[in-house]
Every structure is written in structure tokens, then in C-alpha cells.
Design a protein around this motif. Structure first.
Motif, PDB file in Angstrom:
ATOM      1  N   ASP A 220      43.359  42.696  46.540  1.00 15.74           N
ATOM      2  CA  ASP A 220      42.584  42.340  45.352  1.00 15.74           C
ATOM      3  C   ASP A 220      41.935  40.972  45.553  1.00 15.74           C
ATOM      4  O   ASP A 220      42.633  39.973  45.746  1.00 15.74           O
ATOM      5  CB  ASP A 220      43.516  42.305  44.133  1.00 15.74           C
ATOM      6  N   PRO A 221      40.596  40.895  45.529  1.00 12.00           N
ATOM      7  CA  PRO A 221      39.934  39.604  45.771  1.00 12.00           C
ATOM      8  C   PRO A 221      40.160  38.588  44.658  1.00 12.00           C
ATOM      9  O   PRO A 221      40.063  37.379  44.885  1.00 12.00           O
ATOM     10  CB  PRO A 221      38.454  39.973  45.865  1.00 12.00           C
ATOM     11  N   LEU A 222      40.451  39.080  43.452  1.00 13.99           N
ATOM     12  CA  LEU A 222      40.673  38.190  42.313  1.00 13.99           C
ATOM     13  C   LEU A 222      42.158  37.842  42.281  1.00 13.99           C
ATOM     14  O   LEU A 222      42.972  38.511  41.647  1.00 13.99           O
ATOM     15  CB  LEU A 222      40.217  38.861  41.030  1.00 13.99           C
ATOM     16  N   TYR A 223      42.490  36.758  42.977  1.00 14.84           N
ATOM     17  CA  TYR A 223      43.892  36.452  43.259  1.00 14.84           C
ATOM     18  C   TYR A 223      44.587  35.737  42.103  1.00 14.84           C
ATOM     19  O   TYR A 223      45.755  35.996  41.825  1.00 14.84           O
ATOM     20  CB  TYR A 223      43.970  35.602  44.528  1.00 14.84           C
ATOM     21  N   TYR A 224      43.874  34.838  41.429  1.00 16.09           N
ATOM     22  CA  TYR A 224      44.531  34.024  40.398  1.00 16.09           C
ATOM     23  C   TYR A 224      43.476  33.385  39.509  1.00 16.09           C
ATOM     24  O   TYR A 224      42.379  33.040  39.963  1.00 16.09           O
ATOM     25  CB  TYR A 224      45.363  32.920  41.080  1.00 16.09           C
ATOM     26  N   HIS A 225      43.806  33.234  38.223  1.00 14.24           N
ATOM     27  CA  HIS A 225      42.951  32.436  37.339  1.00 14.24           C
ATOM     28  C   HIS A 225      43.804  31.798  36.260  1.00 14.24           C
ATOM     29  O   HIS A 225      44.891  32.272  35.928  1.00 14.24           O
ATOM     30  CB  HIS A 225      41.822  33.275  36.750  1.00 14.24           C
ATOM     31  N   ASN A 226      43.301  30.686  35.732  1.00 12.04           N
ATOM     32  CA  ASN A 226      44.041  29.944  34.711  1.00 12.04           C
ATOM     33  C   ASN A 226      43.083  28.985  34.024  1.00 12.04           C
ATOM     34  O   ASN A 226      41.977  28.713  34.521  1.00 12.04           O
ATOM     35  CB  ASN A 226      45.195  29.160  35.344  1.00 12.04           C
ATOM     36  N   VAL A 227      43.499  28.480  32.887  1.00  4.30           N
ATOM     37  CA  VAL A 227      42.792  27.401  32.192  1.00  4.30           C
ATOM     38  C   VAL A 227      43.802  26.285  31.955  1.00  4.30           C
ATOM     39  O   VAL A 227      44.860  26.510  31.355  1.00  4.30           O
ATOM     40  CB  VAL A 227      42.188  27.868  30.855  1.00  4.30           C
ATOM     41  N   TYR A 228      43.478  25.097  32.466  1.00  4.46           N
ATOM     42  CA  TYR A 228      44.357  23.939  32.334  1.00  4.46           C
ATOM     43  C   TYR A 228      43.788  22.971  31.303  1.00  4.46           C
ATOM     44  O   TYR A 228      42.572  22.944  31.064  1.00  4.46           O
ATOM     45  CB  TYR A 228      44.483  23.206  33.677  1.00  4.46           C
ATOM     46  N   TYR A 241      39.095  33.244  44.270  1.00  6.07           N
ATOM     47  CA  TYR A 241      38.342  34.465  44.588  1.00  6.07           C
ATOM     48  C   TYR A 241      38.292  34.570  46.109  1.00  6.07           C
ATOM     49  O   TYR A 241      37.654  33.760  46.769  1.00  6.07           O
ATOM     50  CB  TYR A 241      36.948  34.348  43.976  1.00  6.07           C
ATOM     51  N   ASN A 242      38.947  35.591  46.697  1.00  4.49           N
ATOM     52  CA  ASN A 242      39.200  35.596  48.131  1.00  4.49           C
ATOM     53  C   ASN A 242      38.245  36.427  48.981  1.00  4.49           C
ATOM     54  O   ASN A 242      38.258  36.298  50.205  1.00  4.49           O
ATOM     55  CB  ASN A 242      40.638  36.040  48.400  1.00  4.49           C
ATOM     56  N   HIS A 243      37.459  37.295  48.399  1.00 11.77           N
ATOM     57  CA  HIS A 243      36.366  37.945  49.130  1.00 11.77           C
ATOM     58  C   HIS A 243      35.471  38.656  48.133  1.00 11.77           C
ATOM     59  O   HIS A 243      35.897  39.020  47.029  1.00 11.77           O
ATOM     60  CB  HIS A 243      36.859  38.912  50.209  1.00 11.77           C
ATOM     61  N   PHE A 244      34.214  38.844  48.523  1.00  9.75           N
ATOM     62  CA  PHE A 244      33.208  39.405  47.616  1.00  9.75           C
ATOM     63  C   PHE A 244      33.160  40.924  47.771  1.00  9.75           C
ATOM     64  O   PHE A 244      32.445  41.458  48.606  1.00  9.75           O
ATOM     65  CB  PHE A 244      31.847  38.770  47.886  1.00  9.75           C
ATOM     66  N   THR A 245      33.951  41.595  46.957  1.00 12.41           N
ATOM     67  CA  THR A 245      34.084  43.040  47.019  1.00 12.41           C
ATOM     68  C   THR A 245      33.987  43.611  45.613  1.00 12.41           C
ATOM     69  O   THR A 245      34.584  43.073  44.680  1.00 12.41           O
ATOM     70  CB  THR A 245      35.438  43.432  47.636  1.00 12.41           C
ATOM     71  N   ALA A 246      33.262  44.716  45.455  1.00 13.61           N
ATOM     72  CA  ALA A 246      33.032  45.287  44.133  1.00 13.61           C
ATOM     73  C   ALA A 246      34.071  46.325  43.744  1.00 13.61           C
ATOM     74  O   ALA A 246      34.447  46.429  42.577  1.00 13.61           O
ATOM     75  CB  ALA A 246      31.641  45.920  44.074  1.00 13.61           C
ATOM     76  N   ASP A 247      34.539  47.110  44.732  1.00 12.68           N
ATOM     77  CA  ASP A 247      35.356  48.285  44.430  1.00 12.68           C
ATOM     78  C   ASP A 247      36.576  48.351  45.339  1.00 12.68           C
ATOM     79  O   ASP A 247      36.590  47.778  46.420  1.00 12.68           O
ATOM     80  CB  ASP A 247      34.545  49.572  44.651  1.00 12.68           C
ATOM     81  N   LYS A 248      37.561  49.119  44.906  1.00 14.30           N
ATOM     82  CA  LYS A 248      38.684  49.421  45.779  1.00 14.30           C
ATOM     83  C   LYS A 248      38.245  50.320  46.921  1.00 14.30           C
ATOM     84  O   LYS A 248      38.714  50.205  48.051  1.00 14.30           O
ATOM     85  CB  LYS A 248      39.804  50.117  44.998  1.00 14.30           C
ATOM     86  N   ASN A 249      37.347  51.248  46.619  1.00 11.82           N
ATOM     87  CA  ASN A 249      36.902  52.212  47.608  1.00 11.82           C
ATOM     88  C   ASN A 249      35.476  52.625  47.287  1.00 11.82           C
ATOM     89  O   ASN A 249      35.194  53.062  46.181  1.00 11.82           O
ATOM     90  CB  ASN A 249      37.820  53.441  47.603  1.00 11.82           C
ATOM     91  N   TYR A 280      39.565  30.474  51.156  1.00 11.87           N
ATOM     92  CA  TYR A 280      39.872  31.556  52.086  1.00 11.87           C
ATOM     93  C   TYR A 280      38.878  32.715  51.971  1.00 11.87           C
ATOM     94  O   TYR A 280      39.142  33.818  52.452  1.00 11.87           O
ATOM     95  CB  TYR A 280      41.285  32.078  51.846  1.00 11.87           C
ATOM     96  N   ASN A 281      37.735  32.460  51.361  1.00  8.76           N
ATOM     97  CA  ASN A 281      36.752  33.512  51.134  1.00  8.76           C
ATOM     98  C   ASN A 281      35.688  33.462  52.223  1.00  8.76           C
ATOM     99  O   ASN A 281      34.838  32.578  52.238  1.00  8.76           O
ATOM    100  CB  ASN A 281      36.111  33.349  49.759  1.00  8.76           C
ATOM    101  N   ASN A 282      35.749  34.437  53.145  1.00  7.20           N
ATOM    102  CA  ASN A 282      34.812  34.410  54.273  1.00  7.20           C
ATOM    103  C   ASN A 282      33.715  35.461  54.167  1.00  7.20           C
ATOM    104  O   ASN A 282      33.114  35.837  55.155  1.00  7.20           O
ATOM    105  CB  ASN A 282      35.546  34.533  55.608  1.00  7.20           C
ATOM    106  N   GLY A 283      33.418  35.907  52.920  1.00  5.00           N
ATOM    107  CA  GLY A 283      32.191  36.674  52.757  1.00  5.00           C
ATOM    108  C   GLY A 283      32.332  37.992  52.035  1.00  5.00           C
ATOM    109  O   GLY A 283      33.343  38.287  51.408  1.00  5.00           O
TER     110      GLY A 283
END
Length: 491
Positions: A220-228, A241-249, A280-283
Motif C-alpha cells: 500500500d503506497p499510502l503508508y501513514y498520515h496524521n495531523v499534529y 506516500y511511498n510510490h505513485f500507484t492508482a490500483d491494487k491491480n 522512499y518514493n522512487n516513482g
């Protein structure tokens, strides 16, 4: 030293293939030696028409088509991969002292692991990403530093955490014969430690961990989010956000991850500041980059140019195509109307990540924290004809500019605040992503509150390890993936 990925090492774990990219020609590269048959034969027997198809498509679509040698000087007796490479420009890829590889490549369609990101985000693995470091040269041995752990994975269940160092696998040092096991294999016993330099030792919490066999893990590219809430009372959004992907498949393209990003955007409503973690997002896909940028951009940038794709001027497509901050994309989410965006980056930040940064710069104050990015300012498409050929090409077809016609980051983007999380003196702050004491997040929060102070740690007394391969390299895109091609400007 920074070492860039130059070649793939293919291996099988529980009968499933993976790609692991190693690095340069230096003595710290990880190498496997192919057999004589692997060196001399293509995986699919080529026909004469394959060469004609490759040459024709590249002369029509390749960004540097004018640099393809004349037909009379081409060697049509080469293997398919070598023939394809003979067409490529020296401007394609990285060719310097630390790296030597092309962005464009050709693969057999029979190689199921050679597909572009987006086909499947189910990763057969232990569920952790890591960076290898060379600790001994002769014989070569390595330590694996865990970058992050996927939830509900064998690694998470075994208690492995970001910041752990794996020293041994089944009581054996990590070397060229077994390092690929870390990407996924049978149940194993790992020797694990943490780094904390003291007068007597550098390694603490040395322990043995049993990890179960690798299994399908969702990447899952959306690894973590929060509001501080910062020390000065500001609401600060944070997204990993760890990679630019739209779908699981892509065979079931329901926009799972794009929809999740839109949903998360509403959690950031009303934030005063925003920290985007792309370390860690390489594209990945250009459409995902366009969506993220539209969520983040100032509201007055909506429906204005996000990026300009410059193609080669051949009839197959218009010379230039504009992509916009498209307000229609975020109808189920919100625009955050950010005037300043803090982006956490490393040398692994590349491609679509850099496109977002460059695209936002004409409209917002973009502040980079970390280390210099990799530098990939081009886009590629997949070229294939499945009815005729057992090959597909991933070819660079365009250069990417922002609204100010700037595309000057082929050597990487220089940061505003330099902080290297990989230095051993920073290991005390190599904490879980989202921990406010974690090195780069803490720096961003301190900068936002105006109380950031540059560290004065001495480097002379600290040992150094040299980077080798990273598990993230198998996920890298060699240029932004252009997944929509038409002759209309994309609003």
C-alpha cells in the motif's frame, strides 16, 4: 557514498520471481554471475521482424530518436536486448562514476516480474524494506537496515521494526549467496541488533528473531498520515506516500489507492502547514502525481498547468502536452490550498516524486529537507504488440517541465536543509515514521515553529558503512510512467 542502481538480479523465492537492483561498478556492488547460456541467449527466440518492429517503434516514439544510428550501421544479429541498447542515446539514463545504466529497456513478456508498476501491488515477501550496507570487503558481507515494515506481515508479527539491523540469516553472515533471501523466502532465524554508539560497543539489543515464511503482502503506497499540533499551536498535516500507484491491480482498475488518497485529503482539512514524506518514493504513474499535486496546490493554481510533457515532434503525438491541476480529479476529496509545503527527501526520491516537487514550485514555497534527490526528469511509456511479439519496451518518450518551463533536476534536487538519516550518528533518531522525534519529521516541525538548530555532531569518531543495494530498487520506475496518451490536453 551514494551508489545508483545499474542492473537487475533475478532470483526465485518460493517459486515466485523478484527483481533486486544492485549498484555501480564499485567494489561494494552485489553481483551474481549468469551462466554461459544466460549470457548468450535471449529468453525468447527472436524473429527477424522483432528487430524491424523495435527499430520502427523507437524511431517514431523515442525522445532522442535523432541519435539512433543509421540502419546501415546497426547489427541485426545481436540479441534482442543488446540490439535495443544499441539504439539508445547517452542522454538516456545515468552514466557517471557511480552509475551506468539506461532508463529505457526491453523485456520478454514471459518475464512476469518485468512489468511496470501498477500491474500488481501484492508483494510476496516478509513485509519489510531495507537498505544493505557493506561492512566487510573480502569476503564481502553486509548488514541490512530496515527502513519500514508493512502492517500484518511476517516481519511485523516477528517484532521487526524500522531501525533494526539484520546481521545474520540462519546463523550465517549476509553475503552474495544469501542476501536475496531478505526479499522473501522460507521461515528463517534472523540475528538482529540496534545501533547506538557507546564507549564499549556500537550494537545494542542484540537478539534472535524467528520470522515465518514470506506470503502475499499488500504494498500500500499510502503508508501513514496524521495531523499534529505544533508547539506554537499550528495544525500540521503529515503524509507518508511511498510510490505513485492508482490500483491494487490494473486488471481491476478501481482506483483503490487514488480513492484512499482522496479520502485522506479530507482528514487534512484546515491544516496550517503540511509535511509530505517522499523519502522512499522512487516513482510511478504521472496521473497519481497529478492527483496528489492537485490536492496540495494553492487554490489559485487549480486548472493551471501542472507539468508540460515535451515529446519528440513525430506524428504519433503532439509536440507538447499540458497536464493541469485538475479540479475535477478531487471531487470526492479536497484541495488543501497550501502556500508552503515541506517535503522530506533522500537519494531514493525520484521520478514522479520529483515531478510533484517541480510542478508545485511555480505556485508554492516548496522546502526540501533531507538529502539530494536522484534526478529523473523524463517520462516513459510501454510499447508492445502482444498479438505479434513476445517483448515489450519501456521507452523514454518525453521530458517533463513545470509551468515555468524548468526541468533542471537531471542531477537531482538540492535540499534547503541537509540531513542524512543514513549517517550512523543519526541512528538515535531513526525512529518509526510518524514519531515526532524521528530525524526528518522533527526537523520539519522545528522549522515550521522557527526553532530549528543545525546539529554540530562531529563525524571523525563515527565509523561508516557503504551503501549497497536496497529492496526499494526493485520498485523503481526509470522515469515517470506516462499511463495516458492522447492528442488532447489533459485537464
Amino acid at each position: 557514498m551514494n551508489i545508483k542502481r545499474t542492473f537487475a538480479i533475478v532470483f526465485f523465492a518460493v517459486a515466485l520471481p523478484f527483481f533486486f537492483y544492485s549498484c555501480s561498478k564499485d567494489d561494494d556492488e552485489i553481483v551474481t554471475t549468469p551462466t554461459e547460456e544466460e549470457e548468450e541467449e535471449d529468453p525468447v527466440t527472436p524473429t527477424e521482424s522483432v528487430y524491424s518492429w523495435i527499430e520502427s517503434e523507437m524511431r517514431e516514439k523515442y525522445y532522442w530518436y535523432s541519435e539512433i544510428p543509421a540502419a546501415s550501421s546497426l547489427n541485426y544479429k545481436l540479441g534482442v536486448a543488446d540490439f535495443f541498447e544499441s539504439l539508445l542515446s547517452s542522454k538516456d539514463g545515468k552514466h557517471n562514476d557511480s552509475s551506468d545504466y539506461f532508463y529505457s529497456y526491453i523485456k520478454s513478456t514471459a518475464d512476469v516480474s518485468a512489468s511496470t508498476r501498477g500491474i500488481s501491488q501484492i508483494d510476496y515477501s516478509y513485509g519489510f524494506e531495507f537498505q544493505l550496507y557493506l561492512v566487510n570487503e573480502s569476503p564481502a558481507s553486509y548488514y541490512a537496515h530496515i527502513l519500514y515494515v508493512a502492517p500484518s506481515s511476517p516481519a511485523a508479527e516477528a517484532g521487526l521494526k524500522r531501525g533494526d539491523w539484520i546481521h545474520k540469516i540462519d546463523a550465517k553472515a549476509i553475503d552474495n549467496s544469501n542476501y536475496t533471501t531478505l526479499l522473501g523466502g522460507n521461515a528463517a532465524t534472523l540475528r538482529v541488533a540496534n545501533y547506538k554508539k557507546t564507549e564499549s560497543s556500537s550494537w545494542t539489543n542484540i537478539r534472535t528473531i524467528n520470522i515465518t515464511s514470506a506470503r502475499p503482502i499488500e504494498d500500500d503506497p499510502l503508508y501513514y498520515h496524521n495531523v499534529y499540533t505544533s508547539s506554537t499551536g499550528k495544525k500540521v498535516g503529515y503524509l507518508v506516500y511511498n510510490h505513485f500507484t492508482a490500483d491494487k491491480n490494473e486488471d481491476n482498475a478501481d482506483g483503490t489507492y487514488d480513492n484512499k488518497l482522496l479520502s485522506w485529503s479530507k482528514d487534512f482539512a484546515g491544516v496550517d502547514e503540511f509535511i509530505l514524506d517522499l523519502r522512499y518514493n522512487n516513482g510511478g504513474l504521472i496521473t497519481c502525481a497529478q492527483l496528489l499535486a492537485t490536492i496540495l496546490a494553492p487554490s489559485d493554481a487549480l486548472d493551471r498547468i501542472f507539468c508540460i510533457e515535451e515529446f519528440n515532434g513525430k506524428p504519433w503525438i503532439q509536440k507538447k502536452r499540458n497536464l493541469y491541476y485538475n479540479s475535477n480529479l478531487i471531487k470526492s476529496g479536497i484541495n488543501l490550498n497550501l502556500k508552503t509545503i515541506y517535503v522530506l527527501v533522500t537519494d531514493m526520491t525520484a521520478s514522479a516524486s520529483e515531478l510533484v516537487i517541480n510542478g508545485l514550485k511555480p505556485y508554492a514555497n516548496v522546502i526540501l529537507i533531507g538529502t539530494k534527490t536522484e534526478g529523473k526528469n523524463v517520462g516513459s511509456i510501454t510499447i508492445k504488440d502482444e498479438s505479434k511479439y513476445d517483448w515489450y519496451m519501456q521507452s523514454i518518450v518525453c521530458k517533463l517541465y513545470n509551468a515555468e518551463n524548468k526541468s533542471d533536476y537531471e542531477d537531482g534536487m538540492t535540499v534547503n536543509y541537509e540531513l542524512d538519516e543514513a549517517r550512523l550518528q543519526n541512528m538515535d533518531s531513526f525512529l518509526e515514521l510518524g514519531d515526532t522525534n524521528e530525524l526528518l519529521l522533527n526537523a520539519a516541525l522545528s522549522i515550521i515553529d522557527g526553532n530549528y538548530k543545525t546539529s554540530a555532531l562531529s563525524r571523525s569518531s563515527w565509523p561508516t558503512f557503504r551503501k549497497a543495494g536496497s529492496s526499494l530498487d526493485r520498485k523503481a520506475s526509470n522515469g515517470v510512467i506516462i499511463n495516458t496518451i492522447n492528442n488532447a490536453e489533459d485537464h
